[in-house]
Scaffold this active site. Structure first.
Site, PDB file in Angstrom:
ATOM      1  N   SER A   8       0.647  -1.186   0.088  1.00  0.00           N
ATOM      2  CA  SER A   8       0.144   0.210   0.121  1.00  0.00           C
ATOM      3  C   SER A   8       0.924   1.111   0.088  1.00  0.00           C
ATOM      4  CB  SER A   8      -1.039  -0.124   1.286  1.00  0.00           C
ATOM      5  OG  SER A   8      -1.539   1.356   1.452  1.00  0.00           O
ATOM      6  N   HIS A  33      -1.320  -1.646  -4.171  1.00  0.00           N
ATOM      7  CA  HIS A  33      -2.565  -1.123  -3.496  1.00  0.00           C
ATOM      8  C   HIS A  33      -2.797   0.422  -3.451  1.00  0.00           C
ATOM      9  CE1 HIS A  33      -6.368  -1.820  -0.550  1.00  0.00           C
ATOM     10  NE2 HIS A  33      -5.578  -0.693   0.047  1.00  0.00           N
ATOM     11  N   ASP A  35      -4.686   3.782  -2.028  1.00  0.00           N
ATOM     12  CA  ASP A  35      -5.632   4.028  -0.983  1.00  0.00           C
ATOM     13  C   ASP A  35      -6.365   5.430  -1.434  1.00  0.00           C
ATOM     14  OD1 ASP A  35      -5.974   2.080   0.779  1.00  0.00           O
ATOM     15  OD2 ASP A  35      -3.894   2.493   1.385  1.00  0.00           O
ATOM     16  N   MET A  37      -8.672   8.460  -0.622  1.00  0.00           N
ATOM     17  CA  MET A  37      -9.709   9.084   0.454  1.00  0.00           C
ATOM     18  C   MET A  37     -10.202  10.439   0.108  1.00  0.00           C
ATOM     19  SD  MET A  37      -7.242   7.953   3.749  1.00  0.00           S
ATOM     20  CE  MET A  37      -6.351   6.472   3.737  1.00  0.00           C
ATOM     21  N   HIS A  66      -8.673   1.149  -3.827  1.00  0.00           N
ATOM     22  CA  HIS A  66      -9.455   0.919  -2.652  1.00  0.00           C
ATOM     23  C   HIS A  66      -9.903   2.347  -2.407  1.00  0.00           C
ATOM     24  CE1 HIS A  66      -9.494   0.511   2.071  1.00  0.00           C
ATOM     25  NE2 HIS A  66     -10.786   0.483   1.598  1.00  0.00           N
ATOM     26  N   MET A  68     -12.067   4.921  -0.551  1.00  0.00           N
ATOM     27  CA  MET A  68     -12.705   5.224   0.789  1.00  0.00           C
ATOM     28  C   MET A  68     -13.299   6.647   0.494  1.00  0.00           C
ATOM     29  SD  MET A  68      -9.533   3.946   3.152  1.00  0.00           S
ATOM     30  CE  MET A  68      -8.354   3.648   1.774  1.00  0.00           C
ATOM     31  N   MET A 137     -11.457  -4.764   6.459  1.00  0.00           N
ATOM     32  CA  MET A 137     -10.661  -3.874   6.953  1.00  0.00           C
ATOM     33  C   MET A 137     -10.240  -4.432   8.573  1.00  0.00           C
ATOM     34  SD  MET A 137      -9.775  -1.396   4.879  1.00  0.00           S
ATOM     35  CE  MET A 137      -8.956  -0.465   6.080  1.00  0.00           C
TER      36      MET A 137
END
Ligand code: DX5
Ligand code: ZN
Length: 225
Positions: A8, A33, A35, A37, A66, A68, A137
């Site tokens: 990540s 990965h 992230d 956000m 991913h 979020m 998670m």
């Protein structure tokens, strides 16, 4: 079961993101990965499609985005166009989860669904046959370097049982607090896609960190019932 490491980039040095990611891949990472956000669904901000697009030009592994974020449907086509291969959305953020998972697939990406630590696996019953992966998670999302929540092991094991009972093929991914101290139990519980940020990028030699984590994870498969 094929254990894979998904480094990540959240804990990488963003001034040399491509080089850091490449080192993690050289150490055995087979999925990257990323992230995403938005400061609403989680209390932090990270990256958007331009960063995905730039990394895509340098790296060849599948990109696991991913999301979020609230209203993920608005951004799925752009992430797909930027080079995402897998896109996962939070069950908690999707009012029309079935529609969103189909939207991901119709944009040519593998759909995944994510659940927060307080969300029970049973909430996914109706979508397990639609997803390529379920992401459990094991910390509350938003930040790297948090402590692994051990109840996640029960959720991973429950998902593995549901998969067997229903003869499904979704993969089980875990994200948060995956490190040398937790990875063996995670693999024994039934997870096979291991996301790790701090354990790979947080200290020392990135390549060696990735390689050691994978080694310990794979050794644990031998002990798995
Ligand atoms: C947290 C992110 C994770 C994060 C994991 O919200 O989804 O991917 O990078 O970080 P570590 O491995 O440091 O717990
Ligand atoms: Zn993540």
């Amino acid at each position: 079961m094929n254990i894979e490491l998904a480094p990540s980039i959240l804990s990488a040095n963003f001034a040399q993101l491509g080089a850091d990611a490449q080192q993690a891949i050289d150490g055995g990472g087979t999925i990257l990965h990323l992230d995403v956000m938005d400061g609403h669904f989680v209390p932090n901000l990270t990256i958007g499609p331009p960063v995905v697009r730039s990394l895509r030009k340098q790296l060849n592994v599948p990109f696991d985005c991913h999301l979020m974020i609230e209203n993920p449907d608005l951004f799925i086509p752009e992430f797909a166009e930027a080079g995402a291969n897998w896109i996962s959305v939070h069950e908690e953020a999707c009012v029309h989860l079935d529609r969103t998972l189909h939207l991901i697939a119709s944009n040519g990406c593998k759909p995944g669904v994510v659940i927060n630590p307080a969300t029970p696996v049973e909430t996914l019953t109706e979508v397990l046959d639609l997803v390529h992966h379920v992401l459990v998670m094991s910390v509350n999302p938003g930040f790297g370097g948090q402590e692994f929540i051990r109840n996640s092991l029960n959720k991973i094991a429950a998902l593995a049982r549901m998969r067997t009972e229903r003869r499904l093929e979704f993969r089980i991914e875990v994200d948060g607090g995956v490190d040398l101290g937790t990875v063996a139990d995670i693999v024994k519980a039934g997870a096979e896609l291991l996301v790790a940020g701090n354990a790979v990028f947080g200290h020392g030699d990135i390549r060696a960190n990735a390689s050691k984590l994978l080694e310990v994870a794979r050794a644990a498969t031998l002990a798995r019932a």
